[in-house]
Design a protein around this motif. Structure first.
Motif, PDB file in Angstrom:
ATOM      1  N   TRP A   9      50.579  47.874  14.538  1.00  0.00           N
ATOM      2  CA  TRP A   9      52.120  48.002  13.970  1.00  0.00           C
ATOM      3  C   TRP A   9      52.445  46.991  13.322  1.00  0.00           C
ATOM      4  N   SER A  10      53.186  47.289  12.016  1.00  0.00           N
ATOM      5  CA  SER A  10      53.963  46.328  11.310  1.00  0.00           C
ATOM      6  C   SER A  10      54.899  46.911  10.456  1.00  0.00           C
ATOM      7  N   GLY A  11      56.232  46.519  10.682  1.00  0.00           N
ATOM      8  CA  GLY A  11      57.469  46.805  10.195  1.00  0.00           C
ATOM      9  C   GLY A  11      57.723  46.434   8.733  1.00  0.00           C
ATOM     10  N   SER A  12      57.520  45.135   8.434  1.00  0.00           N
ATOM     11  CA  SER A  12      57.740  44.658   7.081  1.00  0.00           C
ATOM     12  C   SER A  12      56.393  44.173   6.524  1.00  0.00           C
ATOM     13  N   GLY A  13      55.401  44.382   6.875  1.00  0.00           N
ATOM     14  CA  GLY A  13      54.057  44.170   6.151  1.00  0.00           C
ATOM     15  C   GLY A  13      53.230  42.947   6.497  1.00  0.00           C
ATOM     16  N   ASN A  14      54.001  41.789   7.369  1.00  0.00           N
ATOM     17  CA  ASN A  14      53.014  40.743   7.817  1.00  0.00           C
ATOM     18  C   ASN A  14      51.866  40.885   8.624  1.00  0.00           C
ATOM     19  N   THR A  15      52.127  41.612   9.608  1.00  0.00           N
ATOM     20  CA  THR A  15      50.988  41.957  10.697  1.00  0.00           C
ATOM     21  C   THR A  15      50.127  42.943   9.982  1.00  0.00           C
ATOM     22  N   GLU A  16      50.186  43.753   9.034  1.00  0.00           N
ATOM     23  CA  GLU A  16      49.391  44.606   8.418  1.00  0.00           C
ATOM     24  C   GLU A  16      48.411  43.773   7.293  1.00  0.00           C
ATOM     25  N   PRO A  57      53.620  42.507  15.736  1.00  0.00           N
ATOM     26  CA  PRO A  57      54.544  41.405  15.794  1.00  0.00           C
ATOM     27  C   PRO A  57      55.312  41.223  17.005  1.00  0.00           C
ATOM     28  N   ALA A  58      56.180  39.872  17.274  1.00  0.00           N
ATOM     29  CA  ALA A  58      56.990  39.896  18.220  1.00  0.00           C
ATOM     30  C   ALA A  58      58.182  40.665  17.975  1.00  0.00           C
ATOM     31  N   MET A  59      58.619  41.593  18.817  1.00  0.00           N
ATOM     32  CA  MET A  59      59.926  42.338  18.709  1.00  0.00           C
ATOM     33  C   MET A  59      60.572  42.542  19.784  1.00  0.00           C
ATOM     34  N   GLY A  60      61.616  43.000  19.854  1.00  0.00           N
ATOM     35  CA  GLY A  60      62.602  43.253  20.983  1.00  0.00           C
ATOM     36  C   GLY A  60      62.829  41.703  21.184  1.00  0.00           C
ATOM     37  N   ASP A  61      62.830  41.475  22.572  1.00  0.00           N
ATOM     38  CA  ASP A  61      62.893  40.018  22.968  1.00  0.00           C
ATOM     39  C   ASP A  61      61.438  39.504  23.437  1.00  0.00           C
ATOM     40  N   GLU A  62      60.602  39.133  22.454  1.00  0.00           N
ATOM     41  CA  GLU A  62      59.436  38.914  22.946  1.00  0.00           C
ATOM     42  C   GLU A  62      58.520  40.060  23.679  1.00  0.00           C
ATOM     43  N   ILE A  63      58.563  41.198  23.233  1.00  0.00           N
ATOM     44  CA  ILE A  63      57.690  42.271  23.598  1.00  0.00           C
ATOM     45  C   ILE A  63      57.127  42.837  22.406  1.00  0.00           C
ATOM     46  N   GLY A  90      49.218  38.716  15.309  1.00  0.00           N
ATOM     47  CA  GLY A  90      50.736  39.147  15.003  1.00  0.00           C
ATOM     48  C   GLY A  90      51.513  38.123  14.401  1.00  0.00           C
ATOM     49  N   SER A  91      52.478  38.634  13.709  1.00  0.00           N
ATOM     50  CA  SER A  91      53.337  37.832  12.831  1.00  0.00           C
ATOM     51  C   SER A  91      54.900  37.677  14.071  1.00  0.00           C
ATOM     52  N   TYR A  92      55.372  36.397  14.083  1.00  0.00           N
ATOM     53  CA  TYR A  92      56.770  36.494  14.797  1.00  0.00           C
ATOM     54  C   TYR A  92      57.650  35.286  13.638  1.00  0.00           C
ATOM     55  N   ASP A  93      58.830  35.199  14.337  1.00  0.00           N
ATOM     56  CA  ASP A  93      59.764  34.465  13.622  1.00  0.00           C
ATOM     57  C   ASP A  93      60.326  33.133  14.382  1.00  0.00           C
ATOM     58  N   TRP A  94      61.296  33.453  15.231  1.00  0.00           N
ATOM     59  CA  TRP A  94      61.993  32.529  15.840  1.00  0.00           C
ATOM     60  C   TRP A  94      61.548  32.212  17.156  1.00  0.00           C
ATOM     61  N   GLY A  95      60.603  32.822  17.976  1.00  0.00           N
ATOM     62  CA  GLY A  95      60.038  32.557  19.090  1.00  0.00           C
ATOM     63  C   GLY A  95      58.996  31.352  19.097  1.00  0.00           C
ATOM     64  N   GLU A  96      58.376  31.363  20.309  1.00  0.00           N
ATOM     65  CA  GLU A  96      57.254  30.451  20.490  1.00  0.00           C
ATOM     66  C   GLU A  96      56.003  31.148  20.842  1.00  0.00           C
TER      67      GLU A  96
HETATM   68  C1  LIG Z   1      63.963  44.080  15.864  1.00  0.00           C
HETATM   69  C2  LIG Z   1      63.273  42.822  15.582  1.00  0.00           C
HETATM   70  C3  LIG Z   1      62.995  41.932  16.938  1.00  0.00           C
HETATM   71  C4  LIG Z   1      62.308  40.883  16.749  1.00  0.00           C
HETATM   72  N1  LIG Z   1      62.128  40.043  17.853  1.00  0.00           N
HETATM   73  C5  LIG Z   1      61.313  38.947  17.547  1.00  0.00           C
HETATM   74  C6  LIG Z   1      61.101  37.870  18.816  1.00  0.00           C
HETATM   75  O1  LIG Z   1      61.333  38.383  20.187  1.00  0.00           O
HETATM   76  N2  LIG Z   1      60.781  36.871  18.674  1.00  0.00           N
HETATM   77  C7  LIG Z   1      60.265  36.345  17.426  1.00  0.00           C
HETATM   78  O2  LIG Z   1      59.712  35.235  17.383  1.00  0.00           O
HETATM   79  N3  LIG Z   1      60.391  37.251  16.271  1.00  0.00           N
HETATM   80  C8  LIG Z   1      61.114  38.391  16.433  1.00  0.00           C
HETATM   81  N4  LIG Z   1      61.165  39.157  15.524  1.00  0.00           N
HETATM   82  C9  LIG Z   1      60.655  38.650  13.970  1.00  0.00           C
HETATM   83  C10 LIG Z   1      59.330  39.382  13.574  1.00  0.00           C
HETATM   84  O3  LIG Z   1      58.209  39.188  14.553  1.00  0.00           O
HETATM   85  C11 LIG Z   1      58.955  38.815  12.322  1.00  0.00           C
HETATM   86  O4  LIG Z   1      59.847  39.223  11.189  1.00  0.00           O
HETATM   87  C12 LIG Z   1      57.433  39.445  11.746  1.00  0.00           C
HETATM   88  O5  LIG Z   1      57.237  38.745  10.898  1.00  0.00           O
HETATM   89  C13 LIG Z   1      57.358  40.860  11.691  1.00  0.00           C
HETATM   90  O6  LIG Z   1      56.038  41.250  11.302  1.00  0.00           O
HETATM   91  P1  LIG Z   1      55.651  42.489  10.551  1.00  0.00           P
HETATM   92  O7  LIG Z   1      56.131  42.272   8.947  1.00  0.00           O
HETATM   93  O8  LIG Z   1      54.149  42.724  10.594  1.00  0.00           O
HETATM   94  O9  LIG Z   1      56.666  43.727  10.995  1.00  0.00           O
HETATM   95  C14 LIG Z   1      61.908  40.477  15.553  1.00  0.00           C
HETATM   96  C15 LIG Z   1      62.350  41.025  14.253  1.00  0.00           C
HETATM   97  C16 LIG Z   1      62.723  42.435  14.628  1.00  0.00           C
HETATM   98  C17 LIG Z   1      63.154  43.044  13.328  1.00  0.00           C
END
Ligand SMILES: Cc1cc2nc3c(=O)[nH]c(=O)nc-3n(C[C@H](O)[C@H](O)[C@H](O)COP(=O)(O)O)c2cc1C
Length: 142
Positions: A9-16, A57-63, A90-96
């Motif tokens: 699954w990928s919302g903005s393309g990074n994991t894709e 990717p990491a979504m929600g709160d680390e789910i 998978g991709s993430y942003d601010w988590g660990e």
């Molecule tokens: C709704 C939402 C929740 C997210 N939750 C987290 C998170 O819990 N921890 C984190 O490190 N990044 C989080 N992110 C950042 C995404 O993991 C990051 O933007 C990632 O590159 C998205 O990958 P994608 O392009 O494959 O969708 C979140 C982003 C969104 C939009």
């Protein structure tokens, strides 16, 4: 020839982008790579695979992403993934990376042979992460 099923699954393309590198590695490694967004995947596809790679990717709160990926993963049983080599990425942003640690433990709980710690990268995949995804694909095909 091994069938490597890659579901992501990928919302903005990074994991894709990562998923495509896994598929390229699997193909170059002599496998048959089947690349599917999770909305087009099925449990039967997973069941019929020789090896697996799942990306989210990491979504929600680390789910995991809640509407498609989480229900898909929740629908899998030990009979579908047990004993199979499985790469996670998978991709993430601010988590660990907690979502990946939890995901790995969960898949191990189903008996999957999870490759390493899972490949994680911050936002747009680094070249290092893409190389790791490519090598993962090759290993899964080997
Ligand atoms: C709704 C939402 C929740 C997210 N939750 C987290 C998170 O819990 N921890 C984190 O490190 N990044 C989080 N992110 C950042 C995404 O993991 C990051 O933007 C990632 O590159 C998205 O990958 P994608 O392009 O494959 O969708 C979140 C982003 C969104 C939009």
């Amino acid at each position: 020839m091994k069938k490597i099923v890659i579901v992501y699954w990928s919302g903005s393309g990074n994991t894709e982008t990562m998923a495509k590198s896994v598929a390229k590695g699997a193909g170059d490694g002599g496998g048959e790579a089947v690349l599917k967004p999770v909305g087009e995947a099925s449990v039967d596809l997973v069941k019929g695979a020789d090896a697996l790679a799942f990306g989210c990717p990491a979504m929600g709160d680390e789910i995991l992403e809640e509407t498609e990926m989480e229900p898909f993963i929740a629908s899998l049983s030990a009979g579908d993934v047990g004993g199979k080599a499985l790469g996670l990425f998978g991709s993430y942003d601010w988590g660990e990376g907690k979502w990946m640690q939890d995901w790995k433990a969960r898949m191990q709980g189903l008996g999957a042979q999870v490759d390493g710690e899972g490949i994680i990268t911050q936002l747009e995949p680094s070249q290092e992460a893409l190389n790791a995804c490519y090598e993962l694909g090759k290993r899964l095909a080997g």
